[in-house]
Enzyme design. Structure first.
Site, short mmCIF file in Angstrom:
data_model
loop_
_atom_site.label_atom_id
_atom_site.label_comp_id
_atom_site.label_asym_id
_atom_site.label_seq_id
_atom_site.Cartn_x
_atom_site.Cartn_y
_atom_site.Cartn_z
N SER A 154 0.88 -1.22 -0.03
CA SER A 154 -0.05 -0.01 0.09
C SER A 154 0.71 1.25 0.04
CB SER A 154 -0.79 0.20 1.24
OG SER A 154 -1.57 1.23 1.38
N TYR A 167 -2.75 -0.80 10.37
CA TYR A 167 -2.60 -1.13 8.96
C TYR A 167 -1.43 -0.67 8.44
CZ TYR A 167 -4.27 -1.18 3.98
OH TYR A 167 -4.32 -1.24 2.77
#
Ligand code: NAD
Length: 269
Positions: A154, A167
């Protein structure tokens, strides 16, 4: 029939392949000629629909249930995939989730869930794939490499993310997991790389794009001026899985419309 695709004759396993990015990647790998194992943990019907669509490209596809954070599930999934497809040449470690919470409220359960799926899940799947790559070695008629791993990271492997510490930590971990595997395994002709998507239109981030106001706010973060689609990531995955990228080792390919270009500084800061 896609038997002449860039991945003809290769066998791929994609985790979290019944939704969003994983689904698009699985479909694209099939269109490029690979047989595909479609991993899912919930929603078997969605997984079977992906399998049916891949088969329409003229290749084989199977659905395999496994929670990527559970070691015994992952071991059993790879055994099944190898039994049914013959071997595995490509792993796309894509499964992931968010469990957002303010840092002072962050429960250990939320922390462990996200690290368990997003980071430990990639470790477990990569380890099982690597065992098979080493056992089989290079088959020159199939690929220059003994195997390819694509880690779905990501932009948050580099962009800190308030309210999402679990995350961002998981994706920062994926970066060094990927790079350490790439360094260790390159001599065995195993190529490990990552894709770092920016904002892609999938269920994981629906609140970021499903109203006009949210989409307008999102656009201030994306110099290229559009949200990404799962197919933007799928095309990158096909390239990284193919021999066209044979000299690409240990790289993170950012597919983010420029999100990591610090757009807040675009007027001079
Ligand atoms: P999604 O929610 O549509 O897909 C996630 C998939 O992972 C689903 O199929 C889900 O069932 C599966 N999954 C979750 N937990 C699992 C488990 N324990 N075992 C097996 N599968 C599990 O979201 P997406 O956007 O397609 O996300 C795919 C990947 O892309 C994730 O790793 C995510 O972090 C990453 N990513 C997405 C974006 C984005 O903007 N959508 C941006 C950057 C990175």
């Amino acid at each position: 029939m896609s038997s002449k695709g860039v991945l003809a004759g290769q066998k791929a396993l994609v985790t979290g392949a019944n939704s969003g990015i994983g689904k698009a990647v699985a479909l694209a790998l099939g269109k490029a000629g690979a047989d595909v194992a479609v991993n899912y943990v919930v929603d078997e019907d969605a997984a079977n629909a992906v399998v049916e669509e891949i088969r329409r490209a003229g290749v084989n596809a199977i659905a395999l249930k496994a929670d990527v954070s559970v070691e015994s599930d992952v071991v059993a999934m790879f055994a099944q995939a190898i039994k049914q497809l013959g071997t595995i040449d490509i792993l796309v470690a894509n499964a992931g989730l968010q469990r957002d919470q303010a840092f002072d409220q962050m429960s250990l359960e939320r922390w462990n869930t996200v690290i368990g799926v997003n980071l430990t899940g990639q470790f477990l799947c990569a380890r099982e794939a690597v065992k098979e790559f080493i056992r089989r070695g290079v088959v020159p008629s199939v690929s220059c490499a003994a195997g390819k791993i694509i880690c779905m990271s990501s932009v948050h492997q580099v962009i800190p993310w308030s309210g999402h510490a679990n995350y961002a930590t998981s994706k920062g971990g994926v970066k060094l997991l990927m790079e350490s595997m790439a360094q260790e395994l390159a001599p065995k002709r195993i190529r490990v790389n990552a894709i770092a998507p920016g904002a892609i239109r999938t269920p994981i981030n629906r609140p970021a794009w499903n109203t006009e106001a949210a989409l307008n706010a999102l656009m201030t973060l994306i110099p290229y001026g559009r949200i990404g689609e799962p197919e933007d990531i799928a095309r990158a995955a096909v390239w990284l899985a193919s021999d066209d990228s044979d000299y690409v080792v240990g790289t993170t390919l950012f597919v983010d419309g420029g999100m990591t270009l610090y757009p807040g500084f675009s007027t001079g800061g």
